[in-house]
Design an enzyme around this catalytic site. Structure first.
Site, PDB file in Angstrom:
ATOM      1  N   GLU A  81     -10.825 -10.108  14.754  1.00  0.00           N
ATOM      2  CA  GLU A  81     -12.139  -9.553  14.427  1.00  0.00           C
ATOM      3  C   GLU A  81     -12.702 -10.320  13.230  1.00  0.00           C
ATOM      4  O   GLU A  81     -13.617  -9.848  12.562  1.00  0.00           O
ATOM      5  CB  GLU A  81     -12.062  -8.048  14.173  1.00  0.00           C
ATOM      6  CG  GLU A  81     -11.020  -7.605  13.163  1.00  0.00           C
ATOM      7  CD  GLU A  81     -11.014  -6.107  12.964  1.00  0.00           C
ATOM      8  OE1 GLU A  81     -12.043  -5.582  12.525  1.00  0.00           O
ATOM      9  OE2 GLU A  81      -9.986  -5.469  13.229  1.00  0.00           O
ATOM     10  N   CYS A 113      -8.941  -3.952  15.698  1.00  0.00           N
ATOM     11  CA  CYS A 113      -7.498  -4.239  15.569  1.00  0.00           C
ATOM     12  C   CYS A 113      -6.777  -4.214  16.916  1.00  0.00           C
ATOM     13  O   CYS A 113      -5.566  -4.446  16.980  1.00  0.00           O
ATOM     14  CB  CYS A 113      -6.865  -3.221  14.632  1.00  0.00           C
ATOM     15  SG  CYS A 113      -7.679  -3.143  13.044  1.00  0.00           S
ATOM     16  N   THR A 156      -6.956  -1.549   0.872  1.00  0.00           N
ATOM     17  CA  THR A 156      -6.349  -1.736   2.201  1.00  0.00           C
ATOM     18  C   THR A 156      -6.737  -3.094   2.792  1.00  0.00           C
ATOM     19  O   THR A 156      -6.815  -3.235   4.008  1.00  0.00           O
ATOM     20  CB  THR A 156      -6.724  -0.586   3.176  1.00  0.00           C
ATOM     21  OG1 THR A 156      -8.123  -0.652   3.473  1.00  0.00           O
ATOM     22  CG2 THR A 156      -6.411   0.778   2.602  1.00  0.00           C
ATOM     23  N   SER A 206     -12.508   7.509  10.110  1.00  0.00           N
ATOM     24  CA  SER A 206     -11.709   6.532  10.860  1.00  0.00           C
ATOM     25  C   SER A 206     -10.266   7.019  11.023  1.00  0.00           C
ATOM     26  O   SER A 206      -9.641   6.797  12.065  1.00  0.00           O
ATOM     27  CB  SER A 206     -11.763   5.150  10.202  1.00  0.00           C
ATOM     28  OG  SER A 206     -11.027   5.117   9.007  1.00  0.00           O
ATOM     29  N   HIS A 237       0.065   1.053  14.653  1.00  0.00           N
ATOM     30  CA  HIS A 237      -0.875   0.234  13.882  1.00  0.00           C
ATOM     31  C   HIS A 237      -0.897   0.799  12.457  1.00  0.00           C
ATOM     32  O   HIS A 237      -1.055   2.006  12.274  1.00  0.00           O
ATOM     33  CB  HIS A 237      -2.272   0.300  14.514  1.00  0.00           C
ATOM     34  CG  HIS A 237      -3.330  -0.292  13.625  1.00  0.00           C
ATOM     35  ND1 HIS A 237      -3.262  -1.585  13.171  1.00  0.00           N
ATOM     36  CD2 HIS A 237      -4.456   0.240  13.076  1.00  0.00           C
ATOM     37  CE1 HIS A 237      -4.305  -1.841  12.396  1.00  0.00           C
ATOM     38  NE2 HIS A 237      -5.040  -0.749  12.322  1.00  0.00           N
ATOM     39  N   LYS A 246       1.276   9.517   9.086  1.00  0.00           N
ATOM     40  CA  LYS A 246       0.410  10.548   9.679  1.00  0.00           C
ATOM     41  C   LYS A 246       0.540  10.504  11.210  1.00  0.00           C
ATOM     42  O   LYS A 246       0.553  11.530  11.886  1.00  0.00           O
ATOM     43  CB  LYS A 246      -1.060  10.300   9.305  1.00  0.00           C
ATOM     44  CG  LYS A 246      -1.406  10.561   7.844  1.00  0.00           C
ATOM     45  CD  LYS A 246      -2.875  10.195   7.595  1.00  0.00           C
ATOM     46  CE  LYS A 246      -3.249  10.136   6.142  1.00  0.00           C
ATOM     47  NZ  LYS A 246      -3.404  11.424   5.497  1.00  0.00           N
ATOM     48  N   ASN A 290      -3.294  -4.800   5.199  1.00  0.00           N
ATOM     49  CA  ASN A 290      -3.793  -4.688   6.576  1.00  0.00           C
ATOM     50  C   ASN A 290      -4.114  -6.086   7.114  1.00  0.00           C
ATOM     51  O   ASN A 290      -4.865  -6.830   6.488  1.00  0.00           O
ATOM     52  CB  ASN A 290      -5.055  -3.811   6.605  1.00  0.00           C
ATOM     53  CG  ASN A 290      -5.433  -3.401   8.025  1.00  0.00           C
ATOM     54  OD1 ASN A 290      -4.747  -3.740   8.988  1.00  0.00           O
ATOM     55  ND2 ASN A 290      -6.524  -2.652   8.155  1.00  0.00           N
ATOM     56  N   SER A 322     -10.556   0.173  15.862  1.00  0.00           N
ATOM     57  CA  SER A 322     -11.732   1.007  15.600  1.00  0.00           C
ATOM     58  C   SER A 322     -12.826   0.722  16.614  1.00  0.00           C
ATOM     59  O   SER A 322     -12.882  -0.351  17.204  1.00  0.00           O
ATOM     60  CB  SER A 322     -12.255   0.732  14.192  1.00  0.00           C
ATOM     61  OG  SER A 322     -11.397   1.318  13.257  1.00  0.00           O
TER      62      SER A 322
HETATM   63  N1  CAA Z   1      -0.598  10.348  -6.395  1.00  0.00           N
HETATM   64  C1  CAA Z   1      -0.163  10.388  -5.104  1.00  0.00           C
HETATM   65  N2  CAA Z   1      -1.042  10.462  -4.037  1.00  0.00           N
HETATM   66  C2  CAA Z   1      -2.359  10.460  -4.311  1.00  0.00           C
HETATM   67  C3  CAA Z   1      -2.857  10.405  -5.629  1.00  0.00           C
HETATM   68  C4  CAA Z   1      -1.908  10.353  -6.704  1.00  0.00           C
HETATM   69  N3  CAA Z   1      -2.297  10.297  -7.983  1.00  0.00           N
HETATM   70  N4  CAA Z   1      -4.201  10.440  -5.558  1.00  0.00           N
HETATM   71  C5  CAA Z   1      -4.549  10.498  -4.244  1.00  0.00           C
HETATM   72  N5  CAA Z   1      -3.423  10.517  -3.500  1.00  0.00           N
HETATM   73  C6  CAA Z   1      -3.313  10.571  -2.027  1.00  0.00           C
HETATM   74  C7  CAA Z   1      -4.270  11.522  -1.361  1.00  0.00           C
HETATM   75  O1  CAA Z   1      -3.784  12.855  -1.376  1.00  0.00           O
HETATM   76  C8  CAA Z   1      -4.340  10.913   0.021  1.00  0.00           C
HETATM   77  O2  CAA Z   1      -3.169  11.263   0.750  1.00  0.00           O
HETATM   78  P1  CAA Z   1      -3.313  12.106   2.147  1.00  0.00           P
HETATM   79  O3  CAA Z   1      -4.158  11.258   3.056  1.00  0.00           O
HETATM   80  O4  CAA Z   1      -1.910  12.237   2.616  1.00  0.00           O
HETATM   81  O5  CAA Z   1      -3.977  13.381   1.788  1.00  0.00           O
HETATM   82  C9  CAA Z   1      -4.238   9.437  -0.249  1.00  0.00           C
HETATM   83  O6  CAA Z   1      -3.691   9.287  -1.559  1.00  0.00           O
HETATM   84  C10 CAA Z   1      -5.568   8.712  -0.223  1.00  0.00           C
HETATM   85  O7  CAA Z   1      -6.434   9.379  -1.074  1.00  0.00           O
HETATM   86  P2  CAA Z   1      -7.974   9.603  -0.672  1.00  0.00           P
HETATM   87  O8  CAA Z   1      -8.035  10.155   0.721  1.00  0.00           O
HETATM   88  O9  CAA Z   1      -8.627  10.374  -1.744  1.00  0.00           O
HETATM   89  O10 CAA Z   1      -8.433   8.072  -0.702  1.00  0.00           O
HETATM   90  P3  CAA Z   1      -9.859   7.452  -0.486  1.00  0.00           P
HETATM   91  O11 CAA Z   1     -10.822   8.464  -0.018  1.00  0.00           O
HETATM   92  O12 CAA Z   1     -10.210   6.689  -1.709  1.00  0.00           O
HETATM   93  O13 CAA Z   1      -9.578   6.355   0.664  1.00  0.00           O
HETATM   94  C11 CAA Z   1      -9.191   5.725   2.946  1.00  0.00           C
HETATM   95  C12 CAA Z   1      -8.629   6.478   1.717  1.00  0.00           C
HETATM   96  C13 CAA Z   1     -10.361   6.536   3.507  1.00  0.00           C
HETATM   97  C14 CAA Z   1      -8.113   5.587   3.983  1.00  0.00           C
HETATM   98  C15 CAA Z   1      -9.693   4.314   2.480  1.00  0.00           C
HETATM   99  O14 CAA Z   1      -8.632   3.551   1.987  1.00  0.00           O
HETATM  100  C16 CAA Z   1     -10.405   3.527   3.575  1.00  0.00           C
HETATM  101  O15 CAA Z   1     -11.594   3.708   3.841  1.00  0.00           O
HETATM  102  N6  CAA Z   1      -9.689   2.563   4.227  1.00  0.00           N
HETATM  103  C17 CAA Z   1     -10.272   1.675   5.245  1.00  0.00           C
HETATM  104  C18 CAA Z   1     -10.356   2.350   6.609  1.00  0.00           C
HETATM  105  C19 CAA Z   1      -8.987   2.550   7.244  1.00  0.00           C
HETATM  106  O16 CAA Z   1      -8.016   1.859   6.960  1.00  0.00           O
HETATM  107  N7  CAA Z   1      -8.900   3.512   8.166  1.00  0.00           N
HETATM  108  C20 CAA Z   1      -7.666   3.770   8.886  1.00  0.00           C
HETATM  109  C21 CAA Z   1      -7.916   4.255  10.288  1.00  0.00           C
HETATM  110  S1  CAA Z   1      -8.980   3.088  11.160  1.00  0.00           S
HETATM  111  C22 CAA Z   1      -7.902   1.827  11.579  1.00  0.00           C
HETATM  112  O17 CAA Z   1      -6.720   1.986  11.593  1.00  0.00           O
HETATM  113  C23 CAA Z   1      -8.498   0.490  11.921  1.00  0.00           C
HETATM  114  C24 CAA Z   1      -8.331  -0.428  10.750  1.00  0.00           C
HETATM  115  O18 CAA Z   1      -7.342  -1.156  10.659  1.00  0.00           O
HETATM  116  C25 CAA Z   1      -9.375  -0.463   9.725  1.00  0.00           C
END
Ligand code: CAA
Length: 415
Positions: A81, A113, A156, A206, A237, A246, A290, A322
């Site tokens: 991609e 992906c 990521t 996502s 993945h 998860k 990633n 995605s």
């Molecule tokens: N100590 C330990 N854990 C902590 C923490 C701390 N101090 N602070 C936060 N955390 C944990 C949270 O509880 C959360 O865990 P859970 O999911 O188990 O609840 C984790 O850390 C992440 O915290 P947030 O959800 O608050 O993080 P965020 O909102 O800043 O971002 C994300 C997380 C949305 C995944 C972001 O990284 C993102 O947008 N990533 C890109 C998209 C992606 O990878 N999506 C995955 C599915 S899509 C896919 O797989 C295709 C692809 O390759 C892109």
């Protein structure tokens, strides 16, 4: 006829960012990235290490380390991609660089992906069709994951390529075509418009889309797919390794016909299952970040290099792209797979990488974003001297080092 993986190899970038450094610079707790997302480092590409560079270098390693001649390859597909042109595929540069024959079918696949998983499926069909006539297919997953600075996706990121050779006499993994279910649905969870170098992600959505796609695959594969207890490994993945945890929670709960809540004895049993069947094979993903199309297959390399499992044992593989497309399938470890451990282990390459400060990483990102139509890159400015580096454009034509040096003549060490 048994179809499967005959060779696999990985290539990544020279530089990386440590996620504890990134957390400090962004003012968030280090544990959010290291525990919450489950990541340690992310590979960062210099402008010289484009998708073609990554794919060529992974392809060279797969051929030479497993003693396969370029003339044995009858199909080449690059799943990516991170294309370099709207029209011209990355694969055709790779075709030239590897010295493949002119009757090798060559193309690029895209579905986020999922692109390389789709290519592996087509490669298997090509072998079964009888059109391969004794030749093998080379499938390369190559990507540079790029999100904006200060966005939730930033920790990521990553970059790298996994090259896989598919044959009807696989030395590593045998595909099990009877266990296979695919799922597609048009969703806007993650995408990169043609005008943008960086991906746009509706991050939490996502994650939901990924899990919904897995749930649909599990429901569709009911009756085909073994319970996790019958599998030696469950691979997913892994855009960040917590995502695989998860996913395994969902699969484990599906096997036990229940939703598992945290802090319960069922959760403790799930966690033991995860520690045995998924977590051991996520160490490369944690180190690289990633790599989109190649992330699932990085876990495959990790599993093969550790030699902990026995020949004949079953593993499940869940692929998600995605947009979205997903599939679940199983494979079986080949009888002599452990013999190839040293040929596929990227540990040495990873330990030779150089750590960038966050400031250096931001500077490199800005330089890559600022490149215009015609320019010339100097490898020594980046401390680089690798093979097949991207040197810029001249008259809108991409320029690479070693353009005419094919893989022929490289030392073959196998057996
Ligand atoms: N100590 C330990 N854990 C902590 C923490 C701390 N101090 N602070 C936060 N955390 C944990 C949270 O509880 C959360 O865990 P859970 O999911 O188990 O609840 C984790 O850390 C992440 O915290 P947030 O959800 O608050 O993080 P965020 O909102 O800043 O971002 C994300 C997380 C949305 C995944 C972001 O990284 C993102 O947008 N990533 C890109 C998209 C992606 O990878 N999506 C995955 C599915 S899509 C896919 O797989 C295709 C692809 O390759 C892109």
């Amino acid at each position: 006829m048994s179809i499967g993986l005959d060779a696999i190899a990985f290539h990544t970038t020279k530089y990386y960012v440590d996620l504890e450094d990134l957390a400090d610079a962004r003012g968030v707790a280090r544990e959010k990235f290291t525990k919450g997302l489950g990541q340690k480092k992310m590979a960062i590409a210099t402008p010289l290490e484009d998708t073609v560079h990554l794919a060529v270098n992974a392809g060279r390693k797969a051929l030479s380390r497993f003693g396969i001649s370029p003339g044995d390859i009858g199909t080449l597909v690059v799943g990516t991609e991170t294309g370099v042109d709207h029209s011209k595929p990355v694969a055709v540069y790779v075709h030239q660089a590897l010295g493949l024959s002119s009757d090798c079918i060559t193309y690029e696949t895209k579905h986020a992906c999922f692109g390389a998983t789709a290519a592996l499926s087509s490669a298997g069909d090509w072998l079964v069709s009888g059109r391969a006539r004794g030749r093998k297919a080379l499938v390369i997953a190559a990507d540079i994951a790029c999100y904006g600075i200060h966005t939730p996706g930033e920790p990521t990121q990553g970059a790298g390529a996994v090259a896989m050779i598919v044959s009807d006499r696989p030395r590593l993994l045998e595909f099990i075509p009877d266990i296979n279910y695919s799922f597609t649905k048009n969703v806007m969870d993650f995408w990169r418009p043609l005008y943008s170098k960086e991906a746009i992600a509706d991050g939490h959505y996502s994650v939901q889309c990924y899990l919904q796609a897995l749930a649909s695959c599990l429901a569709g594969a009911a009756g085909m797919l073994p319970d996790t207890s019958r599998l030696a490994a469950c691979l997913y993945h892994a855009p960040f390794t917590k995502m695989a945890a998860k996913a395994h929670l969902l699969y484990y709960g599906w096997c036990h016909n229940t939703t598992i809540e945290r802090e319960t004895s069922a959760y403790r049993h799930f966690f033991e299952d995860y520690q045995t069947r998924t977590k051991p094979w996520l160490t490369l993903n944690q180190e690289v970040g990633n790599i989109y199309t190649g992330s699932l297959f990085l876990s495959v390399i990790d599993l093969l290099r550790q030699k902990r499992l026995l020949p004949g044992q079953l593993i499940s593989l869940f692929s998600y792209g995605s947009g979205c497309a997903a599939s679940i399938t199983c494979s079986k470890l080949a009888s002599d797979y452990a013999r190839w451990q040293t040929h596929l282990d990227p540990a040495e390459d990873l330990s030779a990488r150089i750590r960038l400060s966050v400031h250096q990483y931001e500077k490199m990102k800005a330089e890559t974003a600022g490149l215009s139509s015609d320019f010339r890159l100097n490898p020594s400015d980046y401390g680089m001297n690798g093979h097949y580096l991207y040197l810029g454009n001249k008259g809108h034509v991409r320029q690479y080092s070693d353009l005419n040096q094919s893989i022929r003549g490289e030392e073959v060490h196998y057996g």
